[in-house]
Write a protein that holds these residues in place. Structure first.
Motif, mmCIF file in Angstrom:
data_model
loop_
_atom_site.group_PDB
_atom_site.id
_atom_site.type_symbol
_atom_site.label_atom_id
_atom_site.label_comp_id
_atom_site.label_asym_id
_atom_site.label_seq_id
_atom_site.Cartn_x
_atom_site.Cartn_y
_atom_site.Cartn_z
ATOM 1 N N UNK A 51 5.756 -23.473 -19.802
ATOM 2 C CA UNK A 51 6.580 -24.681 -19.868
ATOM 3 C C UNK A 51 7.851 -24.560 -19.059
ATOM 4 N N UNK A 52 7.775 -23.794 -17.963
ATOM 5 C CA UNK A 52 8.919 -23.638 -17.066
ATOM 6 C C UNK A 52 8.473 -23.985 -15.648
ATOM 7 N N UNK A 53 9.418 -24.033 -14.738
ATOM 8 C CA UNK A 53 9.103 -24.324 -13.346
ATOM 9 C C UNK A 53 8.628 -23.085 -12.599
ATOM 10 N N UNK A 54 7.992 -23.329 -11.452
ATOM 11 C CA UNK A 54 7.499 -22.219 -10.629
ATOM 12 C C UNK A 54 8.637 -21.324 -10.146
ATOM 13 N N UNK A 55 9.749 -21.938 -9.760
ATOM 14 C CA UNK A 55 10.879 -21.159 -9.244
ATOM 15 C C UNK A 55 11.381 -20.179 -10.291
ATOM 16 N N UNK A 56 11.501 -20.642 -11.534
ATOM 17 C CA UNK A 56 11.961 -19.767 -12.617
ATOM 18 C C UNK A 56 10.954 -18.649 -12.857
ATOM 19 N N UNK A 57 9.670 -18.986 -12.788
ATOM 20 C CA UNK A 57 8.649 -17.963 -12.992
ATOM 21 C C UNK A 57 8.722 -16.923 -11.878
ATOM 22 N N UNK A 58 8.923 -17.363 -10.637
ATOM 23 C CA UNK A 58 9.080 -16.404 -9.541
ATOM 24 C C UNK A 58 10.276 -15.488 -9.787
ATOM 25 N N UNK A 59 11.344 -16.005 -10.390
ATOM 26 C CA UNK A 59 12.494 -15.159 -10.734
ATOM 27 C C UNK A 59 12.077 -14.066 -11.715
ATOM 28 N N UNK A 60 11.286 -14.442 -12.726
ATOM 29 C CA UNK A 60 10.812 -13.456 -13.701
ATOM 30 C C UNK A 60 9.878 -12.440 -13.050
ATOM 31 N N UNK A 61 9.056 -12.883 -12.116
ATOM 32 C CA UNK A 61 8.154 -11.971 -11.398
ATOM 33 C C UNK A 61 8.971 -10.998 -10.557
ATOM 34 N N UNK A 62 9.935 -11.522 -9.821
ATOM 35 C CA UNK A 62 10.766 -10.681 -8.954
ATOM 36 C C UNK A 62 11.554 -9.651 -9.759
ATOM 37 N N UNK A 63 12.048 -10.060 -10.925
ATOM 38 C CA UNK A 63 12.835 -9.129 -11.747
ATOM 39 C C UNK A 63 11.946 -8.154 -12.519
ATOM 40 N N UNK A 64 10.631 -8.408 -12.538
ATOM 41 C CA UNK A 64 9.720 -7.531 -13.258
ATOM 42 C C UNK A 64 9.525 -7.909 -14.716
ATOM 43 N N UNK A 65 10.114 -9.029 -15.147
ATOM 44 C CA UNK A 65 9.954 -9.446 -16.544
ATOM 45 C C UNK A 65 8.537 -9.921 -16.835
ATOM 46 N N UNK A 66 7.861 -10.444 -15.818
ATOM 47 C CA UNK A 66 6.460 -10.837 -15.950
ATOM 48 C C UNK A 66 5.671 -10.047 -14.925
ATOM 49 N N UNK A 67 4.637 -9.372 -15.387
ATOM 50 C CA UNK A 67 3.779 -8.590 -14.491
ATOM 51 C C UNK A 67 2.987 -9.527 -13.591
ATOM 52 N N UNK A 68 2.771 -9.086 -12.369
ATOM 53 C CA UNK A 68 1.950 -9.855 -11.437
ATOM 54 C C UNK A 68 1.242 -8.881 -10.509
ATOM 55 N N UNK A 69 0.257 -9.402 -9.816
ATOM 56 C CA UNK A 69 -0.505 -8.588 -8.883
ATOM 57 C C UNK A 69 -0.714 -9.398 -7.616
ATOM 58 N N UNK A 85 5.103 -11.535 -22.183
ATOM 59 C CA UNK A 85 6.437 -12.034 -21.856
ATOM 60 C C UNK A 85 6.999 -12.848 -23.019
ATOM 61 N N UNK A 86 6.192 -13.771 -23.534
ATOM 62 C CA UNK A 86 6.656 -14.615 -24.640
ATOM 63 C C UNK A 86 6.916 -13.791 -25.899
ATOM 64 N N UNK A 87 6.090 -12.800 -26.153
ATOM 65 C CA UNK A 87 6.302 -11.940 -27.326
ATOM 66 C C UNK A 87 7.619 -11.179 -27.207
ATOM 67 N N UNK A 88 7.918 -10.690 -26.003
ATOM 68 C CA UNK A 88 9.191 -9.989 -25.794
ATOM 69 C C UNK A 88 10.363 -10.941 -25.967
ATOM 70 N N UNK A 89 10.212 -12.171 -25.490
ATOM 71 C CA UNK A 89 11.296 -13.143 -25.606
ATOM 72 C C UNK A 89 11.529 -13.536 -27.069
ATOM 73 N N UNK A 90 10.466 -13.535 -27.868
ATOM 74 C CA UNK A 90 10.618 -13.853 -29.284
ATOM 75 C C UNK A 90 11.496 -12.838 -29.988
ATOM 76 N N UNK A 91 11.410 -11.583 -29.564
ATOM 77 C CA UNK A 91 12.200 -10.545 -30.212
ATOM 78 C C UNK A 91 13.592 -10.425 -29.596
#
Length: 99
Positions: A51-69, A85-91
């Motif tokens: 439920x976020x924008x692509x740009x924000x998701x790319x920020x999370x990918x770049x910072x390593x908060x969301x794994x990508x390949x 990612x969502x589980x970590x954000x919940x805590x």
């Protein structure tokens, strides 16, 4: 035993629901024959699931908060990485507080 061989009437009786309601529930939960669950999502698909924008998701990918390949020139997000990612954000302390 195949799924069609299950005694749905008996199961419905044990669950105290009508057989028709049980059949409807099963058909709703069963993926279509040609529909395979995705194990890797595009950035747009992952962003839409969160439920976020692509740009924000790319920020999370770049910072390593969301794994990508990277597959060739394509960036893919493992479906379980979205859940992680969502589980970590919940805590995280900032998730539960109002903005």
């Amino acid at each position: 035993m195949h799924r069609s061989d299950l005694p749905l009437a008996l199961i419905a009786d044990l669950l105290d629901v009508s057989e028709d309601d049980l059949r409807n529930l099963i058909s709703e939960r069963r993926p279509a024959q040609d529909e395979t669950p995705l194990v890797a999502l595009t950035v747009a698909e992952a962003a839409r699931r969160i439920g976020i924008g692509r740009t924000k998701l790319y920020e999370y990918v770049t910072s390593g908060e969301i794994a990508s390949v990277k597959i060739g020139s394509l960036r893919r997000i493992p479906a379980e990485a979205v859940n992680d990612f969502l589980a970590r954000r919940l805590t995280a302390s900032d998730f539960g507080t109002a903005a």
